[in-house]
Write a protein that holds these residues in place. Structure first.
Motif, PDB file in Angstrom:
ATOM      1  N   ALA A   1      12.040  -3.198  19.114  1.00  0.00           N
ATOM      2  CA  ALA A   1      11.409  -2.093  18.334  1.00  0.00           C
ATOM      3  C   ALA A   1      12.167  -1.269  17.592  1.00  0.00           C
ATOM      4  N   SER A   2      13.711  -1.261  17.899  1.00  0.00           N
ATOM      5  CA  SER A   2      14.712  -0.282  17.503  1.00  0.00           C
ATOM      6  C   SER A   2      15.416  -0.659  16.395  1.00  0.00           C
ATOM      7  N   ILE A   3      15.122  -1.808  16.053  1.00  0.00           N
ATOM      8  CA  ILE A   3      15.877  -2.638  15.084  1.00  0.00           C
ATOM      9  C   ILE A   3      15.503  -2.088  13.599  1.00  0.00           C
ATOM     10  N   VAL A   4      16.711  -1.737  12.910  1.00  0.00           N
ATOM     11  CA  VAL A   4      16.332  -1.326  11.404  1.00  0.00           C
ATOM     12  C   VAL A   4      16.220  -2.475  10.664  1.00  0.00           C
ATOM     13  N   PRO A   5      15.165  -2.329   9.736  1.00  0.00           N
ATOM     14  CA  PRO A   5      14.976  -3.842   8.861  1.00  0.00           C
ATOM     15  C   PRO A   5      15.846  -3.783   7.668  1.00  0.00           C
TER      16      PRO A   5
ATOM     17  N   ILE B   1       0.941  -1.110   0.018  1.00  0.00           N
ATOM     18  CA  ILE B   1       0.110   0.030   0.084  1.00  0.00           C
ATOM     19  C   ILE B   1       0.809   1.202   0.040  1.00  0.00           C
ATOM     20  N   HIS B   2       0.735   2.203  -0.882  1.00  0.00           N
ATOM     21  CA  HIS B   2       1.344   3.282  -1.259  1.00  0.00           C
ATOM     22  C   HIS B   2       2.950   2.903  -1.216  1.00  0.00           C
ATOM     23  N   ASN B   3       3.266   1.776  -2.065  1.00  0.00           N
ATOM     24  CA  ASN B   3       4.508   1.513  -2.576  1.00  0.00           C
ATOM     25  C   ASN B   3       5.331   0.932  -1.290  1.00  0.00           C
ATOM     26  N   MET B   4       4.665   0.393  -0.351  1.00  0.00           N
ATOM     27  CA  MET B   4       5.446  -0.016   0.834  1.00  0.00           C
ATOM     28  C   MET B   4       4.556  -1.340   1.248  1.00  0.00           C
ATOM     29  N   LEU B   5       5.465  -2.504   1.850  1.00  0.00           N
ATOM     30  CA  LEU B   5       5.091  -3.548   2.457  1.00  0.00           C
ATOM     31  C   LEU B   5       6.054  -4.099   3.439  1.00  0.00           C
ATOM     32  N   GLU B   6       5.577  -4.068   4.507  1.00  0.00           N
ATOM     33  CA  GLU B   6       6.434  -4.854   5.679  1.00  0.00           C
ATOM     34  C   GLU B   6       5.902  -6.195   5.984  1.00  0.00           C
TER      35      GLU B   6
END
Length: 417
Positions: free
Chosen positions: A168-172, A106-111
């Motif tokens: 929660a602070s980890i960069v994907p 959605i809006h060019n983003m997928l997690e």
């Protein structure tokens, strides 16, 4: 293209469509716009009609000059400079990026939160007038690959942080996905989060064995110097579960945590230190009566609460927590008497902390106020061996809040350390 046929087609088209001429300038026909599809078809008909009639523009000549008969020229595919109809280029109509659970970007983003075998990402596209170079998908970032087809799949690989931290602070890991065509393309970002799950449980029941040993030391060592010292530890449980999870209703992956704690007390203590001339009396004499001055310190921390992140947009939190420490100075009289066993008077003060739950984003937190208990007085008379007690408390100085604004403790910082 035949230049004469182009001129005739232009003339006929703009004569029929004056709205395509503004301020004396002709508006070109867009080669890819769906709105100009009818214009393009009409222009082609004019061109084909002129081309089939073998018409070629007549050069300017004097009236007395005889115009030669035009010769038929073969149709050429070579582009003519100044032609209104642009070249028909291949165009990307639409594209979709979807994870293995059916969630779309959605809006060019997928997690995503890949499992141990990864998350198979599906790529699908639709083209108009695709050329020899397209369709084409390109994946770059954490891994790189190219696919020359309208449909493809690649694996967003699983990974783990592998060490205790506030996840929660980890960069994907990021993958940049591009569907391209001659007339442009579309870029989508896929963020892959670690699959680490952390669970912590502290059970106060497991403390009982060690607590018996500590109490023996307290009674037999500290008890020689202190008046009936008392300590309490970890009466309750704590449970904590944290980790990233995909939100099934949209394209996001949120940091889900569920923490519950119930300790009453978490820590508690009461210490009385006797002093004065009679404090040195032997224990056998104190069995018949005792009078001494004392300094007493008591305090403890109790906490009951729950923090939970149940969706990217919703948190649930409550807490009932209090920590305090008090100090007293007083006098105690104990007599072996049927009517009066114990008389005690003291005065003291204390500081306490009262906390409330606060949840912001991915981080559970506690908001607290520091209270000064003021100065209190207390008088107690126990009769009939303590069966009946007369007690009176009074404030010498009223309590008040010490901090001007609430204090905030970020639990994620505590857990990370």
């Amino acid at each position: 293209m035949n230049s004469g046929s182009v001129s005739i087609a232009n003339k006929e088209f703009y004569k029929n469509h004056p709205e395509m001429v503004q301020n004396g300038k002709k508006i070109p026909i867009d080669a890819t716009s769906l709105e100009h599809e009818e214009y393009r078809q009409e222009w082609k008909k004019h061109y084909e009609s002129a081309n089939n009639s073998n018409v070629e523009p007549v050069p300017t000549a004097k009236k007395t000059q005889t115009t030669p008969k035009p010769k038929k020229k073969p149709v050429s595919n070579k582009a003519v400079k100044g032609a209104v109809l642009p070249c028909e280029q291949c165009k990307l109509v639409n594209s979709t990026v979807q994870c293995s659970h059916g969630r779309k970007a959605i809006h060019n983003m997928l997690e995503v939160v890949p499992s141990e075998t990864g998350d198979l990402i599906s790529l699908n596209s639709k083209y108009r007038n695709a050329c020899g170079k397209h369709p084409r998908w390109g994946v770059s970032g954490y891994t790189s690959s190219t696919y020359k087809s309208s449909s493809a799949k690649f694996n967003a690989m699983s990974w783990r942080v592998g060490k205790p931290t506030w996840l929660a602070s980890i960069v994907p890991h990021e993958y940049t996905i591009k569907a391209t065509s001659c007339s442009g393309g579309k870029t989508t970002i896929v963020r892959a989060y670690p699959s680490d799950k952390i669970s912590v449980k502290i059970d106060g029941k497991a403390w009982r064995t060690a607590k018996d040993k500590v109490e023996y030391i307290i009674d037999n060592v500290l008890g020689q110097y202190l008046k009936e010292p008392k300590f309490q530890f970890l009466e309750g449980t704590l449970n904590l579960t944290v980790g990233r999870e995909e939100y099934p209703k949209d394209n996001r992956a949120f940091y889900k945590y569920d923490a519950s704690v119930g300790f009453n007390p978490l820590l508690g203590a009461k210490i009385r230190i006797p002093f004065g001339p009679t404090a040195a009396l032997p224990n056998w004499m104190k069995e018949y009566g005792d009078f001494y001055l004392f300094a007493e310190f008591s305090g403890g921390v109790s906490i009951n609460g729950h923090w939970a992140k149940v969706s990217p947009d919703k948190s649930d939190a409550y807490i009932d927590a209090k920590g305090s420490i008090e100090g007293k100075i007083g006098a105690s009289l104990f007599l072996v008497n049927d009517s009066v066993l114990k008389v005690e008077a003291s005065g003291g003060t204390g500081i306490s902390i009262v906390a409330q739950a606060d949840s912001e984003g991915d981080k559970p937190a506690i908001v607290a106020d520091i209270l000064w208990e003021g100065i209190k007085g207390e008088a107690t008379i126990e009769v009939a061996w303590g069966i009946i007690e007369f007690k009176r408390e009074f404030n010498i100085v009223d309590p008040q809040t010490l901090n001007k604004s609430p204090l905030k403790l970020d639990l994620s910082t505590v857990l990370s350390n």
